[in-house]
Design a protein around this motif. Structure first.
Motif, short mmCIF file in Angstrom:
data_model
loop_
_atom_site.label_atom_id
_atom_site.label_comp_id
_atom_site.label_asym_id
_atom_site.label_seq_id
_atom_site.Cartn_x
_atom_site.Cartn_y
_atom_site.Cartn_z
N CYS A 1 0.82 -1.21 0.00
CA CYS A 1 0.00 0.00 0.00
C CYS A 1 0.85 1.26 0.00
O CYS A 1 0.38 2.31 -0.40
N GLY A 2 2.04 1.13 0.47
CA GLY A 2 2.93 2.29 0.46
C GLY A 2 2.62 3.28 1.57
O GLY A 2 3.40 3.42 2.50
N SER A 3 1.47 3.91 1.50
CA SER A 3 1.12 4.94 2.48
C SER A 3 0.66 4.38 3.80
O SER A 3 0.59 5.08 4.80
N GLY A 4 0.34 3.09 3.81
CA GLY A 4 -0.17 2.48 5.03
C GLY A 4 -1.60 2.88 5.33
O GLY A 4 -2.05 2.80 6.47
N ALA A 5 -2.32 3.34 4.32
CA ALA A 5 -3.69 3.80 4.52
C ALA A 5 -4.61 2.66 4.95
O ALA A 5 -4.46 1.53 4.50
N ARG A 6 -5.53 2.98 5.83
CA ARG A 6 -6.50 1.97 6.28
C ARG A 6 -7.40 1.57 5.13
O ARG A 6 -7.74 2.38 4.27
N ASN A 7 -7.79 0.29 5.11
CA ASN A 7 -8.69 -0.26 4.09
C ASN A 7 -8.13 -0.08 2.66
O ASN A 7 -8.87 0.23 1.73
N CYS A 8 -6.83 -0.28 2.53
CA CYS A 8 -6.17 -0.15 1.23
C CYS A 8 -6.79 -1.12 0.23
O CYS A 8 -6.96 -2.30 0.52
N GLN A 9 -7.11 -0.61 -0.95
CA GLN A 9 -7.85 -1.42 -1.92
C GLN A 9 -7.07 -2.60 -2.44
O GLN A 9 -7.62 -3.68 -2.65
N ILE A 10 -5.76 -2.43 -2.66
CA ILE A 10 -4.99 -3.55 -3.21
C ILE A 10 -4.88 -4.68 -2.18
O ILE A 10 -4.83 -5.86 -2.53
N LEU A 11 -4.89 -4.33 -0.88
CA LEU A 11 -4.87 -5.36 0.15
C LEU A 11 -6.24 -6.03 0.25
O LEU A 11 -6.34 -7.22 0.56
N GLU A 12 -7.29 -5.27 -0.01
CA GLU A 12 -8.63 -5.87 -0.08
C GLU A 12 -8.70 -6.87 -1.23
O GLU A 12 -9.33 -7.93 -1.10
N ASP A 13 -8.04 -6.56 -2.34
CA ASP A 13 -7.99 -7.49 -3.47
C ASP A 13 -7.34 -8.81 -3.06
O ASP A 13 -7.79 -9.89 -3.45
#
Length: 236
Positions: free
Chosen positions: A107-119
């Motif tokens: 995710c890089g930025s460490g943002a919550r609910n990152c879409q690529i991690l959801e994928d």
């Protein structure tokens, strides 16, 4: 030399953790192509974490193998290398949490609910449920991966609801809306989710084209949820 052959050679030469070798291999082999590096990293995440999930569950069924193949279309020349990477990851002494923590960096930025991690979570759910049962060990595994990925509980509930077997899924949970919301507001949320989860959006954020089946499954669940709510509202 093919992409996965290069990665496998890096990993096979390691005397320590396969995870560390995989991450270093990706950084080294694709340092000049950030987009390709992220696509390969995503693919390796699916291989590594699905291997660890199989180890947590204790068995690998043919249904799960087929599900893996459905979302991971491997060219014939790469199949042997992908299989070897899968086996290396499954046998690695590093726990799945170490793998998940490294993959969270996608995710890089460490943002919550990152879409690529959801994928990635969607792909793991697809594999886990393939044998018709989401086992307790698999549920525990997926919940812990979601925590490491910084996916909050309500968002995780939406992901999980999309994969509930049979007719037991709560359509409101799938769409992330309140049961007291108006149909107009529900439709607005539904349309936004459809746009956000279009296959083109997935590819744009670095998901390999082979994984568009994840987006198609996700859209099918969103469509079914909205149709169910619309039908129920008409009967009131």
């Amino acid at each position: 030399m093919t992409i996965f052959e290069r990665i496998y050679r890096f990993a096979a030469r390691s005397s320590g953790s396969v995870l560390a070798s995989l991450i270093e291999a990706i950084k080294t082999a694709f340092s000049g192509d950030p987009e390709l590096r992220r696509r390969v990293a995503f693919s390796v995440a699916i291989i590594a974490l699905s291997a660890k999930m199989a180890k947590a569950d204790g068995i690998v069924t043919q249904d799960e193998v087929r599900a893996f193949q459905e979302i991971f279309s491997v060219p014939p020349e790469e199949q042997r290398n992908v299989a070897r990477l899968y086996d290396l990851a499954r046998q690695d002494v590093a726990g799945f949490e170490a793998y998940a923590q490294q993959m969270a960096g996608l995710c890089g930025s460490g943002a919550r609910n990152c879409q690529i991690l959801e994928d990635i979570l969607d792909a793991l759910f697809h594999i886990a449920k393939a044998d018709g049962v989401l086992h307790e060990d698999e549920q525990t595994f997926l919940q812990r991966v979601a925590e490491i990925f910084d996916v909050d509980q309500s968002h995780y509930a939406r992901i999980e609801a999309r994969h509930v077997l049979g007719a037991n899924a709560n359509p409101y949970t799938v769409l992330g809306v309140s049961e007291n919301a108006t149909l107009a507001d529900i439709k607005k949320s539904y349309r936004l989710l459809v746009v956000e989860n279009h296959p083109d959006r997935m590819i744009a954020r670095g998901v390999p084209e082979e994984f568009v089946s994840i987006a198609n499954t996700r859209l099918a669940a969103l469509n079914a949820a909205y149709e169910q709510i619309e039908k129920d509202r008409r009967l009131l």
